[in-house]
Motif scaffolding. Structure first.
Motif, PDB file in Angstrom:
ATOM      1  N   GLU A  71       8.885   5.276  65.471  1.00  0.00           N
ATOM      2  CA  GLU A  71       9.738   5.668  67.184  1.00  0.00           C
ATOM      3  C   GLU A  71      10.398   6.200  66.781  1.00  0.00           C
ATOM      4  O   GLU A  71      11.332   6.605  66.561  1.00  0.00           O
ATOM      5  N   GLY A  88      19.809  -0.003  59.008  1.00  0.00           N
ATOM      6  CA  GLY A  88      18.538   0.883  58.278  1.00  0.00           C
ATOM      7  C   GLY A  88      18.327   0.562  56.962  1.00  0.00           C
ATOM      8  O   GLY A  88      17.143   0.448  56.422  1.00  0.00           O
ATOM      9  N   THR A  98       6.373 -10.611  61.480  1.00  0.00           N
ATOM     10  CA  THR A  98       7.441  -9.702  62.217  1.00  0.00           C
ATOM     11  C   THR A  98       8.535  -9.257  61.821  1.00  0.00           C
ATOM     12  O   THR A  98       8.989  -8.488  62.050  1.00  0.00           O
ATOM     13  N   ASN A  99       9.528 -10.017  61.204  1.00  0.00           N
ATOM     14  CA  ASN A  99      10.979  -9.894  60.651  1.00  0.00           C
ATOM     15  C   ASN A  99      10.760  -8.267  59.757  1.00  0.00           C
ATOM     16  O   ASN A  99      11.773  -8.124  59.418  1.00  0.00           O
ATOM     17  N   TRP A 100       9.839  -8.553  58.654  1.00  0.00           N
ATOM     18  CA  TRP A 100       9.424  -7.913  58.052  1.00  0.00           C
ATOM     19  C   TRP A 100       9.412  -5.805  58.948  1.00  0.00           C
ATOM     20  O   TRP A 100       9.399  -4.995  57.996  1.00  0.00           O
ATOM     21  N   ARG A 101       8.598  -6.087  59.868  1.00  0.00           N
ATOM     22  CA  ARG A 101       8.096  -5.346  61.014  1.00  0.00           C
ATOM     23  C   ARG A 101       9.546  -4.430  61.762  1.00  0.00           C
ATOM     24  O   ARG A 101       9.561  -3.060  61.272  1.00  0.00           O
ATOM     25  N   ASP A 102      10.083  -4.757  61.335  1.00  0.00           N
ATOM     26  CA  ASP A 102      11.644  -4.616  62.065  1.00  0.00           C
ATOM     27  C   ASP A 102      12.617  -3.911  61.458  1.00  0.00           C
ATOM     28  O   ASP A 102      12.810  -3.130  61.286  1.00  0.00           O
ATOM     29  N   SER A 103      12.474  -4.783  59.973  1.00  0.00           N
ATOM     30  CA  SER A 103      12.893  -3.969  58.997  1.00  0.00           C
ATOM     31  C   SER A 103      12.488  -2.761  58.808  1.00  0.00           C
ATOM     32  O   SER A 103      13.125  -2.101  58.535  1.00  0.00           O
ATOM     33  N   TRP A 104      11.111  -2.365  58.714  1.00  0.00           N
ATOM     34  CA  TRP A 104      10.150  -1.551  58.376  1.00  0.00           C
ATOM     35  C   TRP A 104      10.606  -0.443  59.362  1.00  0.00           C
ATOM     36  O   TRP A 104      10.784   0.845  59.006  1.00  0.00           O
ATOM     37  N   HIS A 105      10.808  -0.204  60.403  1.00  0.00           N
ATOM     38  CA  HIS A 105      10.965   0.009  61.304  1.00  0.00           C
ATOM     39  C   HIS A 105      12.036   0.534  61.774  1.00  0.00           C
ATOM     40  O   HIS A 105      12.872   2.057  61.487  1.00  0.00           O
ATOM     41  N   LYS A 106      13.140   0.039  61.322  1.00  0.00           N
ATOM     42  CA  LYS A 106      14.820   0.539  61.400  1.00  0.00           C
ATOM     43  C   LYS A 106      15.315   1.600  59.708  1.00  0.00           C
ATOM     44  O   LYS A 106      16.066   2.452  60.310  1.00  0.00           O
TER      45      LYS A 106
END
Length: 366
Positions: free
Chosen positions: A347, A141, A185-193
């Motif tokens: 999360e 992350g 979508t991919n940016w959101r995944d990276s933000w969460h990581k």
């Protein structure tokens, strides 16, 4: 000067216009904003100064600053760390935090101006910049702090302060994508990581060098970036308040030197507001105008052991930070809460022991 106490609805327009005019006196004809006349420019501080112009109504001049970035962007989506008169002087590295900050600046300007054409024009620049940054994200992350000239991440390590700023820039990039009807979508995944690494995996940072915890920004930037809110943020503030804050002066840059710095004190002001510590925020900001010069510029810092201004320089980005903090305190523009709120929620996670950095391998750069 006497302390300046600001609260909602009390934006001192005339007072801060002089600081904006100080920034304009430094801005060059091509739109670039170096630290001071004849000085270097780095992309992050260039944007910080431009945000000060947006707040004070100098929208055309702010947009010229973003146009300069558009014209200077490299094919891989990045910018070099430093320029002098448009010529790169640190072409051996590109700092991820510097590259991503255009998303923060662009979203900030859009919130104030509602200029959709400006946002749409910058979209390809932002998309390429964020693409460059996310190619430097580790599987765990964190985002490596810089990329060397050969394309490899610098020392394969990450910074808490830099990644906290990156988190805010990623959030702003997502907002821009949403506003323009683009996929994020991919940016959101990276933000969460990245958010989970910052909040739950401190072992992912400062792995190959000495800890940066002596720097005050490592203390409050996770609040400014949106990692901690509410009681967690207040607890973090109280934990090291006496370590970094000097009454009637400001916030120390590092814990082991008698040196308060004005831009960091402005950023602490905004972090305090994000932590719902408004009285402390008002207090810290009120001290900073001791370091204002007659031209509306602010000295970079004050060495209180020797009782001297140091260094002898007034920077455009310090004036920009002064204006940003005033906006946050007074809620003057629609962008006043950009560093105080986050539209995304981190999360909760439970990590198995010793898993956090086991697979922290370098992500290949295209």
């Amino acid at each position: 000067m006497d302390n300046l106490l600001l609260t909602k609805g009390l934006f001192p327009q005339q007072f801060l216009n002089q600081s904006a005019e100080f920034i304009l006196s430094i801005q060059q004809a091509d739109g670039s904003i170096p630290w001071f006349k004849g000085g270097k420019l780095d992309p992050w501080d260039h944007i910080e100064a431009a945000m000060g112009l947006s707040i004070t109504g100098y929208h055309e001049q702010a947009e010229r600053a973003y146009q300069w970035l558009k014209e200077q962007q490299l094919d891989d989506g990045s910018w070099y760390a430093n320029y002098v008169d448009g010529i790169p002087v640190d072409s051996d590295k590109k700092e991820t935090n510097f590259v991503a900050y255009i998303a923060t600046g662009a979203w900030h300007h859009y919130l104030i101006t509602e200029n959709r054409a400006f946002l749409a024009d910058l979209w390809p620049v932002i998309e390429k910049a964020i693409g460059f940054v996310l190619r430097q994200q580790a599987p765990t992350g964190e985002i490596y702090w810089a990329v060397k000239a050969n394309g490899n991440p610098e020392r394969e390590d990450a910074l808490i302060t830099g990644c906290s700023s990156l988190l805010k820039s990623l959030e702003c990039a997502i907002h821009i994508a949403d506003a323009l009807g683009r996929s994020s979508t991919n940016w959101r995944d990276s933000w969460h990581k990245l958010a989970r690494a910052l909040k739950y995996q401190p072992e992912c940072f400062d792995r190959t060098w000495e800890s940066k915890e002596r720097f005050s920004m490592d203390w409050f930037y996770p609040i400014l970036g949106g990692v901690f809110r509410g009681q967690e943020a207040r607890d973090r503030i109280n934990e090291r308040w006496d370590t970094f804050v000097r009454k009637d002066m400001g916030c120390c840059c590092v814990s082991d030197e008698p040196w308060v710095t004005i831009a960091e004190s402005c950023e602490l002001t905004m972090a305090l507001l994000a932590a719902d510590e408004k009285k402390k925020a008002m207090m810290v900001y009120s001290w900073l105008h001791n370091w204002r010069d007659s031209d509306g510029g602010y000295w970079t810092g004050y060495q209180y052991a020797d009782k001297v201004i140091w260094p002898i320089e007034k920077t455009s980005w310090t004036a920009g930070a002064i204006i940003l903090a005033a906006d946050a305190l007074t809620e003057h523009t629609a962008a006043s809460s950009i560093f105080l709120e986050s539209g995304l929620e981190i999360e909760p996670v439970e990590l198995p022991a010793n898993e956090a950095i086991a697979d922290s391998s370098v992500v290949a750069v295209n």
